[in-house]
Design an enzyme around this catalytic site. Structure first.
Site: not given
Lengths: 276, 221
Positions: A71, A119
């Site tokens: 990310t 996440a």
């Protein structure tokens, strides 16, 4: 049970996190807002939960729990608030699982959190943070400060240190002291600065950010810098991509500025270079 | 003394309101520190009468329950459910028997009016120290509540507008003040000083009136 009562012993002490089943339905504990007392957050009923859990996260042998660390997220404070920019790609090894992940978590209208690492870990614990921030607001009749909110999260995460949580988040907001930006992670780190980037694409983002950053930028310049930094990270980092989600934290709360596909940014910047 | 009115649908607009009077015996008392109406969540409020200190625990429980519900279900907790959660505490007193640890040695000495708006519309629940809760359309509690309740009985009707409801609530409180002080005409600025008012609406959520807003309502009367 009967013998227990006669002897006056209370052997029904709950092991860390598993409340006594018979009392569970009554849940007498009134101020039960400590997340760690809640049966939602149970730990494995072993003597050393940290050791046991860290084995699960080990790469070699045994069941594997691998997290999606790919990310790029960034945030910076400037004169007119805080800019948060994130990518939207989720990868499972070489496979791109999604290009439309929401990596900015809207905790409440004046606090934002970013998602890097696991996440589920990020969104779950930031939701816990949202709950705690709202309770703070009701009890104290004023909004929680960014410092206090980030400290709440950091303290919660520290309790699970070494147990395999993976959270690398930035908490951004605007409070009495002005714009606030804190970096909090699952190792227990909590620090503040004007500029942060988190994730596998962060080195590339830092290059662009550090070059172009000025505290007294205009709002448009700040938007451009945030987008550009994420774009460059997605260009070189395989694990970052998708769209750039751009948020601006203002005194009145946050606004979602834009959602731009990095493809479009690529051709736009290419044209700029061509014209220059 | 607390009075509460609620009005039902009128042009698909849901609303509800509370008002209370803080008895100010002392002219040096900071009346805004006497908190008899509190927010539980943005769609819920609560007024209390009795041992106000006892109500602080109940209110905190209600707040935590409402947030916990939001956390788990991502929805606003209904008025009845919040009241139910609070009423579970009411009888948790006494001696240690059957392995249950009581919360305290005595009951909560406070009655609550829990009001808010949820899917079913505006609702008002009155809860007493026994934990019994009953839904009302209009209710007054506290000293002077008999007079207030009978007045509410006269003026309340389902299709009341919000402004009418607020006006009536203030009229009731003014009358009670007159009875208490044996005065024939209570000055309005005294009403403004001593009265607290709030309302819960679908669009504006829980809103505690400022002194200025109360004055505006009174001047319109």
């Amino acid at each position: 049970m009967a013998l227990e009562q006669i002897c006056g012993l209370n052997l029904h002490q709950h092991i860390d996190g598993f409340p006594d089943k018979s009392l569970q339905s009554m849940n007498i504990s009134l101020l039960n807002d400590d997340p760690l007392q809640d049966s939602k957050f149970t730990l494995p009923p072993v003597a050393e939960p940290a050791e046991y859990l860290s084995q699960l996260a080990k790469r070699d042998g045994g069941p594997k729990i691998r997290f999606l660390h790919g990310t790029t997220t960034l945030g910076f404070k400037f004169e007119h608030g805080v800019i948060i920019a994130v990518d939207s790609r989720a990868t499972a090894g070489p496979y791109i699982a999604s290009q439309t992940v929401k990596k900015v978590i809207e905790i409440n209208p004046y606090l934002l959190g970013t998602m890097a690492g696991g996440a589920a870990d990020c969104s779950f614990w930031e939701r816990v943070l949202a709950e705690q921030c709202r309770i703070y607001e009701l009890r104290n009749k004023e909004r929680i400060s960014v410092a206090a909110a980030s400290k709440l999260l950091a303290n919660i995460l520290y309790n699970y240190k070494g147990m395999g949580l993976s959270v690398g988040t930035m908490i951004a907001g605007w409070d009495k002291r002005g714009p606030g930006l804190y970096y909090v992670d699952s190792d227990g780190t909590r620090c503040t600065d004007r500029l942060f980037s988190v994730g596998s694409g962060s080195p590339y983002a830092y290059g662009v950010l550090d070059t172009g950053y000025k505290y007294d930028m205009t709002v448009e310049e700040a938007y451009d810098l945030g987008q550009r930094a994420i774009y460059h990270a997605t260009h070189r980092d395989a694990y970052s991509g998708g769209v750039v989600n751009l948020y601006h934290m203002q005194e009145t709360g946050w606004v979602k500025v834009s959602q731009t596909d990095v493809k479009d940014l690529h051709y736009r910047y290419q044209e700029e270079k061509g014209q220059a | 003394m607390t009075a509460r009115l609620h009005s039902d649908r009128n042009q698909n607009f849901r609303r509800g309101g509370f008002s209370s009077r803080e008895t100010s015996h002392f002219s040096l008392m900071e009346s805004k520190s006497v908190e008899k109406i509190v927010e539980i969540d943005c769609h819920l409020g609560c007024a209390m009468s009795g041992l106000i200190a006892d109500s602080r625990t109940l209110v905190d429980k209600a707040r935590v329950e409402a947030q916990s519900h939001w956390f788990t279900y991502n929805e606003k907790m209904s008025v009845e459910s919040v009241t139910q959660a609070v009423s579970n505490l009411a009888l948790q007193f006494g001696d240690d028997d059957a392995g249950m640890v009581p919360w305290s040695s005595r009951p909560f000495g406070v009655a609550l009016l829990v009001g808010g708006i949820d899917e079913k519309g505006p609702q008002l629940f009155h809860m007493d120290p026994s934990g019994t809760f009953i839904e009302f359309e209009a209710k007054a509690i506290g000293s002077g509540s008999e007079g207030a309740q009978s007045h509410l009985q006269e003026v309340y009707h389902k299709s009341m507008t919000l402004n009418e409801a607020l006006k009536e609530a203030l009229v009731v409180l003014k009358q009670i003040m007159e009875e208490k002080l044996n005065a024939t005409n209570v000055e309005f600025d005294q009403v403004v000083r001593e009265v607290n008012c709030c309302h819960v609406t679908r669009d504006k959520n829980f809103h505690m009136f400022s002194k200025q807003e109360i004055e505006d309502i009174i001047t319109k009367m």
